[in-house]
Motif scaffolding. Structure first.
Motif, PDB file in Angstrom:
ATOM      1  N   ALA B  69       0.818  -1.217   0.000  1.00 19.78           N
ATOM      2  CA  ALA B  69       0.000   0.000   0.000  1.00 19.78           C
ATOM      3  C   ALA B  69       0.854   1.271   0.000  1.00 19.78           C
ATOM      4  O   ALA B  69       0.546   2.236  -0.688  1.00 19.78           O
ATOM      5  N   VAL B  72       2.082   3.132  -3.225  1.00 16.31           N
ATOM      6  CA  VAL B  72       1.174   3.894  -4.071  1.00 16.31           C
ATOM      7  C   VAL B  72       1.569   5.372  -4.125  1.00 16.31           C
ATOM      8  O   VAL B  72       1.376   6.040  -5.134  1.00 16.31           O
ATOM      9  N   TYR B  77      -0.753   8.025 -11.489  1.00 16.95           N
ATOM     10  CA  TYR B  77      -1.631   7.269 -12.386  1.00 16.95           C
ATOM     11  C   TYR B  77      -2.584   8.215 -13.093  1.00 16.95           C
ATOM     12  O   TYR B  77      -3.319   8.967 -12.475  1.00 16.95           O
ATOM     13  N   GLU B  92      -8.521  24.008  -5.676  1.00 15.75           N
ATOM     14  CA  GLU B  92      -8.897  23.217  -4.494  1.00 15.75           C
ATOM     15  C   GLU B  92      -8.856  21.732  -4.806  1.00 15.75           C
ATOM     16  O   GLU B  92      -8.399  20.913  -4.012  1.00 15.75           O
ATOM     17  N   GLN B  93      -9.385  21.413  -5.991  1.00 14.57           N
ATOM     18  CA  GLN B  93      -9.458  20.029  -6.404  1.00 14.57           C
ATOM     19  C   GLN B  93      -8.076  19.409  -6.535  1.00 14.57           C
ATOM     20  O   GLN B  93      -7.814  18.322  -6.016  1.00 14.57           O
ATOM     21  N   TYR B  96      -6.593  18.921  -3.132  1.00 13.82           N
ATOM     22  CA  TYR B  96      -7.209  17.783  -2.438  1.00 13.82           C
ATOM     23  C   TYR B  96      -6.617  16.464  -2.936  1.00 13.82           C
ATOM     24  O   TYR B  96      -6.168  15.624  -2.144  1.00 13.82           O
ATOM     25  N   LEU B  97      -6.558  16.313  -4.252  1.00 16.32           N
ATOM     26  CA  LEU B  97      -6.060  15.055  -4.810  1.00 16.32           C
ATOM     27  C   LEU B  97      -4.571  14.862  -4.516  1.00 16.32           C
ATOM     28  O   LEU B  97      -4.120  13.748  -4.280  1.00 16.32           O
ATOM     29  N   GLN B  99      -3.067  15.950  -1.824  1.00 20.64           N
ATOM     30  CA  GLN B  99      -2.978  15.566  -0.414  1.00 20.64           C
ATOM     31  C   GLN B  99      -3.350  14.098  -0.217  1.00 20.64           C
ATOM     32  O   GLN B  99      -2.777  13.420   0.618  1.00 20.64           O
ATOM     33  N   LEU B 100      -4.315  13.642  -1.017  1.00 17.48           N
ATOM     34  CA  LEU B 100      -4.677  12.224  -0.915  1.00 17.48           C
ATOM     35  C   LEU B 100      -3.494  11.337  -1.293  1.00 17.48           C
ATOM     36  O   LEU B 100      -3.370  10.214  -0.825  1.00 17.48           O
ATOM     37  N   LYS B 101      -2.619  11.874  -2.164  1.00 13.03           N
ATOM     38  CA  LYS B 101      -1.435  11.107  -2.547  1.00 13.03           C
ATOM     39  C   LYS B 101      -0.354  11.215  -1.486  1.00 13.03           C
ATOM     40  O   LYS B 101       0.735  10.660  -1.637  1.00 13.03           O
ATOM     41  N   GLY B 102      -0.610  11.977  -0.444  1.00 14.42           N
ATOM     42  CA  GLY B 102       0.327  12.026   0.662  1.00 14.42           C
ATOM     43  C   GLY B 102       1.164  13.286   0.753  1.00 14.42           C
ATOM     44  O   GLY B 102       2.046  13.400   1.594  1.00 14.42           O
TER      45      GLY B 102
END
Lengths: 445, 311
Positions: B69, B72, B77, B92-93, B96-97, B99-102
């Protein structure tokens, strides 16, 4: 990894809270609710207050002379003579608002009410009931051959007054009435229904949006499906709780504000007629006493002394668990379909119990301890609404706890189910997935 | 060293097998073309590499260890079916994305501002994504894909929908990332771009890998001794020279020169052809005609399908 779930929750929350529709709904609803409570009262009070009705009684029978009871809004004068002439004279020059003619034609009573402009809607019924009472007393008194004073004493003696008293498990008594229980129960039931419909279906739309948008593939390459699902459901739940709290605060604030601005709105100084009208359907309620004292909060407090905590806790439980059950099921549904128009046939089995429980609300509220009520409040998909309708009328503790336990167990099942379906569903495009296919995912995933 | 090794991976769905015992390896720093007809199993393989789905059998090694995990965050991708939240603001979008990737919020914001500048979409930071043109949305998606500086990039049909200018921009960016050391898997049907930017390829057909290797080697492997000769028009060679040994494949000309594609029979050499031609004509150019990736793709897939159809 937990950090990512938090990120998702905060996105789901902030994007919804910042929406114009959220702000409008949040502010508008308490205003509407308050308006719903106040406007009818205000309209009634206003019309009763401003309209002073002068009634001229022309009583050919002479039975009702000086028997009509004067109120703040209605005054009576008595005259005799030719009715046509009197009507012409008094109504034309606006000496009286109406002329009430009681005809003397033997046994039966006939009377006419003449007026030119308008008269209060309540006047006719008020005259009727006063006449009935006087006439009945008169006949009774005549046939008993007793003095008026004696008769009045007798009348006081025979007056019947019922007070409903509910005894709780600790043996405390409280004046209560079934009608009010019904109203509270129905309100709770409808409220939970709306919460579920509004917020659980937002989960459905959110899942669908991400899927039909195809952003879900990017998301799933960064986070686990369960994190995404949890984030969405919790985020939307927080939106619901926020909105709920704002509603409570605003509605209380508005009620309190009105209370301060117009302290006499609910007091006995206003016409008793209006108060009587308002209390139709809940006459003799102990709450009316508090209403007459002019404090609406006392009315609310009077109502819950015993089971207030139980009611609030149960409401919160069914509100949260009911939402979670439907939210997870809707999420699973949303993940299976490609677009909103297809979603209907899949949401139907989920929505059906919700509709059923709302259809049975009146049945349950009139018979809160019947078989139907019992079963509906045990089946997890209908219990959040059905149990809340029953609760104010008093439910045995074991039933409440059993219902809650079943609900919780069912929620765990729903989470398991939704997690499996969602994981596979969100990445399936283009083909219609029948229920058969979905059950296969359950076995394989 | 191989950054990714796919080892005997099999993935089955209810009614079909998406990947059947597929093995391949991607060299660190390579631009790797993942080719195959529609429905061959490419997307499934890509999803397995992203840990979106998991293989029924076999395993994936990432930098020498089984893919887990945490890896990733090193993968970028760009899915073929890509989307964005329509109502969310572009900036913002992306934030957000990322931050989701770390990425941390502050780092992501700093990097994003730079990228928005570079791709000339800075003015759109505060606009709802649905107001962006398709090209701008694709730029945004690409920025999001590469922002966290992944060492391993998976791009599924990255050029689809781009105009030629943006396609070039994207190609340059991919080459730049490759020079900076990133390994890139490129899944595409655009064979021209495969020849331009890929070092290695794997061809997947009907859930099986049917070809893998360095593009140069593959072309050498599939060349069939055909040469392209261009001669001046004043002295054209005699048609008599073409026959079993020097087989004329095609011929086309303009007002100055004529080009011949000539296949030389086994056992004969190109030098023989040059000698023969030089006696008759003035040779302008002479080159071996290597098969294009397009030809290899079509030929390989058809051969494979015919064989399997026959079975």
């Amino acid at each position: 990894m937990q950090n990512k779930t938090f990120l998702i929750i905060s996105r789901e929350y902030t994007t919804r809270v910042k929406k114009k529709s959220f702000i409008i709904m949040t502010i508008l609803l308490p205003v509407l609710m308050a308006a719903l409570i106040f406007v009818p009262v205000l309209v009634m009070l206003h019309s009763e207050r401003s309209q002073h009705t002068r009634v001229l009684v022309v009583d050919d029978t002479e039975i009702f002379l000086n028997t009509f009871e004067e109120t703040e809004n209605t005054t009576y004068q008595y005259r005799s003579g030719n009715i046509d002439q009197i009507t012409k004279e008094t109504l034309d020059n606006d000496e009286f608002d109406c002329v009430f003619h009681i005809l003397d034609n033997g046994e039966s009573l006939r009377s006419n009410l003449y007026y030119k402009k308008s008269i209060p809607s309540t006047l006719q019924s008020s005259l009727e009931s006063q006449m009935n009472e006087t006439f009945f007393d008169r006949i009774l008194q005549d046939s008993l051959h007793i003095e008026l004073a004696e008769f009045q004493k007798l009348q006081d003696l025979t007056k019947v007054n019922i007070t409903a008293i509910q005894i709780d498990k600790d043996g405390n008594q409280r004046e209560n009435d079934a009608d009010m229980n019904m109203v509270i129960g129905m309100m709770c039931g409808f409220f939970i229904y709306f919460i579920i419909i509004i917020f659980a279906s937002q989960v459905l739309r959110g899942v669908l949006e991400e899927k039909s948008n195809r952003i879900v593939e990017v998301l799933i390459s960064s986070v686990k499906p369960m994190q995404l699902l949890t984030g969405k459901i919790v985020g939307i739940a927080l939106v619901g709780i926020t909105q709920f709290l704002i509603w409570v605060v605003l509605t209380t604030g508005i009620l309190f504000g009105v209370q301060l601005a117009a302290p006499n709105l609910f007091s006995s100084e206003t016409s008793t007629e209006a108060a009587t009208e308002m209390a139709t359907g809940m006459a003799n309620s102990p709450d009316m006493a508090a209403l007459a004292d002019g404090n609406i909060f006392q009315v609310i407090n009077n109502y819950f002394p015993v089971s207030f905590a139980e009611l609030i806790l149960s409401f919160f439980f069914y509100f949260v668990i009911g939402y979670l059950i439907y939210a997870t099921l809707y999420a699973a549904t949303g993940s299976v379909v490609d677009n909103e128009s297809d979603s209907q046939q899949y949401t139907m089995p989920v929505t059906l119990p919700l509709i059923l429980s709302i259809i049975f609300v009146p049945t349950i509220s009139t018979n809160p301890n019947g078989q139907l009520a019992l079963w509906l409040s045990m089946i997890p998909l209908t219990s959040p609404i059905s149990m809340m309708v029953r609760l104010p009328s008093g439910v045995p503790l074991w039933q409440l706890l059993t219902s809650m336990a079943i609900c919780l167990l069912f929620l765990f099942f729903c989470i398991w189910f939704a997690a499996k379906v969602y994981r596979v569903g969100i990445l399936m495009y283009g083909k219609k997935n029948g229920w058969k296919e979905i059950f296969r995912w359950l076995r394989e995933a | 060293m191989n950054i990714v090794e796919v080892q005997e991976v099999t993935k089955r769905y209810s009614k079909h097998t998406a990947l059947d015992n597929v093995s391949l390896s991607v060299r660190q720093g390579a631009v790797f073309g993942l080719l195959g007809p529609n429905g061959a199993g490419k997307t499934t393989l890509i999803r397995i590499l992203n840990r979106i789905t998991f293989p029924d059998q076999g395993r994936i090694l990432f930098q020498g260890h089984p893919l887990q995990a945490e890896d990733v965050s090193q993968i970028g991708y760009l899915p073929e079916e890509r989307g964005l939240y329509k109502k969310m603001k572009a900036g913002e979008q992306a934030l957000y994305l990322a931050q989701l990737k770390g990425m941390s919020a502050s780092d992501a914001k700093k990097q994003l501002k730079l990228k928005f500048e570079q791709y000339q979409i800075s003015d759109w930071w505060n606009r709802p994504t649905e107001e962006l043109s398709k090209g701008m949305q694709q730029k945004l998606q690409f920025i999001i894909t590469i922002l966290h500086k992944p060492s391993f990039l998976i791009l599924d049909e990255p050029f689809s929908g781009f105009d030629p200018i943006n396609t070039n921009l994207l190609k340059d960016e991919i080459m730049q990332l490759s020079r900076e050391g990133a390994t890139i898997i490129l899944s595409t049907h655009n064979m021209t771009s495969v020849e331009e930017i890929c070092d290695e390829i794997a061809l997947i057909n009907k859930s099986q890998k049917i070809l893998e290797g360095n593009i140069y080697d593959i072309k050498q492997q599939f060349k069939n001794n055909t040469f392209l000769v261009e001669v001046a028009n004043d002295n054209l060679p005699d048609d008599q020279m073409f026959g079993d040994v020097f087989q004329l494949v095609s011929q086309k000309g303009n007002e100055h020169t004529t080009s011949y594609a000539i296949r030389i029979a086994d056992g004969h050499e190109a030098n023989e052809l040059i000698q023969l031609l030089a006696q008759q004509s003035h040779i302008v150019s002479f080159a071996e005609k290597l098969p294009s990736m397009n030809e290899i793709f079509i030929q390989q897939v058809e051969t494979f399908n015919n064989q399997h159809h026959a079975e």
